[in-house]
Design an enzyme around this catalytic site. Structure first.
Site, PDB file in Angstrom:
ATOM      1  N   LYS A 185       0.850  -1.203   0.000  1.00  0.00           N
ATOM      2  CA  LYS A 185       0.000   0.000   0.000  1.00  0.00           C
ATOM      3  C   LYS A 185       0.885   1.252   0.000  1.00  0.00           C
ATOM      4  CE  LYS A 185      -2.362  -3.031   2.800  1.00  0.00           C
ATOM      5  NZ  LYS A 185      -3.147  -3.511   3.909  1.00  0.00           N
ATOM      6  N   ASP A 220      -5.638  -9.063   9.445  1.00  0.00           N
ATOM      7  CA  ASP A 220      -7.080  -8.826   9.555  1.00  0.00           C
ATOM      8  C   ASP A 220      -7.936 -10.093   9.429  1.00  0.00           C
ATOM      9  OD1 ASP A 220      -6.328  -8.951   6.942  1.00  0.00           O
ATOM     10  OD2 ASP A 220      -7.320  -7.117   6.298  1.00  0.00           O
TER      11      ASP A 220
HETATM   12 MG    MG Z   1     -10.595  -4.383   5.948  1.00  0.00          MG
END
Ligand code: MG
Ligand code: ADP
Length: 499
Positions: A185, A220
């Site tokens: 990212k 996550d």
């Molecule tokens: Mg997410």
């Protein structure tokens, strides 16, 4: 004189007919492009079953040896999942999504609706590329202020337990430590690559004078399976389909062959598949996928993700419209916006796909506003909807095949496991739940419906009836706090042994 008029009239008629033939030829060409797209995106049940098998086989290979498959099958050292009996106040940090977030959740010792306090803020851009100390000091300060604002005392002598969700590739060394493999990212902090992530945070917390312990370091999907299990004890896997896509699942440690002698109290561990990188020759690939991959910053990487996730679906559709526009003039002169990578985002594509107005006014509006293609006939607008449908249907069905691949690997697809043998009907199917999160699934109705439909087609009604798809909300935050809880009280951190 009259003869001359007749000749002229004939000429005009011929011209009109000629135009019609030409425009029909052009329309046929566009229909040809669509047909080709449909054929190369074909996901018959037979083909999906091949993808299921390939996923299960690659999972085996990735567990057998390091680098044995495109599936990394990363150990997480998470060997117990929340049961509902957790008690106390726990914190979590979520770094790596769109926003940085801190949260606190109070657990009462039995399953209940969780109502965490959450605060989110963007990470200042200069911190994403600066020094790691500055980034972690910023995070520690945010946490300090958050604790101070709540009812909890900052100075409390009792160590607070923190779950740290860090959604970047990490080589985990224990449940609470791991080394950063690379940034992705917008992040690029050079001095951090190869360093221990939780330790860097822990040092910043200490510098700040905050009595807090990083109890777990997770990604996550691991947070999502934890939250899924908290609400439903039959949860065996978690899948995220948002900007990117990934999955993790609950595996027996003796099946993790690449790490012989791994002993955990539960006999199991969560494995982070990194399934976005999955690849198989059975995946239906088009020329648009090949171009998208070649022009991406990470060619030959994340092949499955590039067919499924929110980052890419809109761009596949843009490429098809561009091709049609170049082949014919049904979209008018070729709009220069069609050449802009990612000009069409997935939410806009979904809005066109789900336009149910008879004249497709939303499609017209988005084509005009986003792609600078004004005033096209209804039949061309219908064509655009069809493109969106083909691309999304393929994505959702492949995601479903991936899920069944996991179920197959752990013997929950009703087939008696990867080695087969027993027929579907003599296997007693246990209730099985999969936690799912991400905007593609939760916000895009057609995507969700196609995914469910494919699950039923692949598994058959008798088996599919036992498979629950549960939406969790904010596993990456709340789930990490739950894991901090389940890994603080049980002390299982020290229970994992290598013998
Ligand atoms: Mg997410
Ligand atoms: P993240 O993956 O960043 O954690 P989300 O799960 O919310 O966050 O996923 C965001 C992605 O989902 C966006 O990049 C976008 O492509 C896609 N998305 C968001 N809203 C929609 C929608 N209504 N329809 C289709 N796709 C959507």
């Amino acid at each position: 004189m009259s003869v001359g008029v007749a000749v002229a009239a004939c000429a005009v008629a011929a011209l009109v007919v000629g135009r019609r033939v030409k425009s029909r030829r052009k329309w046929n060409r566009v229909v040809g492009v669509l047909k080709e797209l449909e054929e190369s995106c074909e996901t018959t049940v037979g083909r999906l079953r091949q993808v299921v098998d390939a996923m299960a086989v690659e999972m085996h290979a990735g567990l057998a040896s390091e680098g044995g498959s495109k599936l990394k099958m990363l150990l997480t050292f998470v060997d117990n999942l929340p049961s509902g009996s957790e008690k106390g106040i726990f914190y979590a940090l979520d770094l790596g999504g769109t926003n940085f977030r801190v949260l606190r959740v109070e657990l009462g010792g039995q399953r209940s609706d969780l109502d965490p306090d959450v605060e989110q803020q963007p990470i200042p851009e200069q911190l994403m590329t600066g020094r790691s100390e500055d980034l972690f000091d910023f995070i520690a300060s945010s946490l300090y202020q958050f604790v101070e604002k709540g009812n909890d005392s900052v100075q409390s002598p009792v160590t607070k337990e923190l779950g740290f969700t860090f959604s970047f590739p990490v080589k985990q060394t224990s449940v609470s430590s791991g080394v950063l493999i690379k940034w992705t990212k917008a992040f690029a902090i050079k001095d951090m690559v190869g360093k221990e992530v939780a330790g860097a945070l822990q040092q910043a917390l200490t510098r700040k004078g905050l009595n807090m312990r990083v109890a777990v370091l997770v990604n996550d999907t691991v947070g999502t399976i934890a939250l899924g299990r908290y609400h439903d004890e039959d949860t065996v896997a978690a899948v995220i389909i948002g900007t990117g896509t990934n999955a993790c699942y609950w595996e027996r440690t003796d099946a993790i062959i690449k790490c012989q002698g791994l002993l955990t109290t539960s006999g199991s561990m969560v494995v982070n598949m990194e399934w976005g990188h999955f690849w198989s020759s059975h995946l239906p690939r088009t020329s648009y996928d090949i171009e998208l991959d070649a022009e991406s910053p990470n060619p030959n990487d994340q092949g499955f993700e590039k067919m499924i996730s929110g980052m890419y679906l809109g761009d596949i559709v843009r490429r098809v419209i561009l091709r049609m526009s170049e082949e014919s003039d049904i979209f008018g002169p070729v709009s220069s916006r069609l050449y802009m990578p990612f000009a069409l985002r997935t939410p806009a594509m979904a809005a066109m796909h789900e336009d149910d107005s008879p004249e497709l006014m939303e499609v017209a509006r988005i084509l005009k506003d986003v792609l600078d293609i004004p005033d096209i006939p209804l039949k061309a607008r219908k064509l655009v909807v069809k493109i969106c449908d083909v691309v999304t249907r393929r994505a959702a069905r492949l995601a479903a095949a991936g899920i069944v691949g996991i179920l197959k690997k752990i013997g929950r697809d009703g087939s008696g496991g990867i080695t087969g043998g027993r027929s579907r009907s003599d296997v007693k199917m246990r209730r099985t739940a999969v936690a799912v999160e991400g905007s593609l699934y939760t916000q895009y109705t057609m995507f969700r419906e196609y995914l469910h439909e494919a699950l039923h087609e692949i598994l058959g009604e008798d088996i599919a009836r036992h498979v629950m798809i549960n939406v969790t909300e904010d596993g990456s935050g709340t789930g990490a706090a739950l894991l901090a809880a389940s890994h603080s009280s049980s002390g299982s951190v020290d229970n994992i042994q290598l013998v």
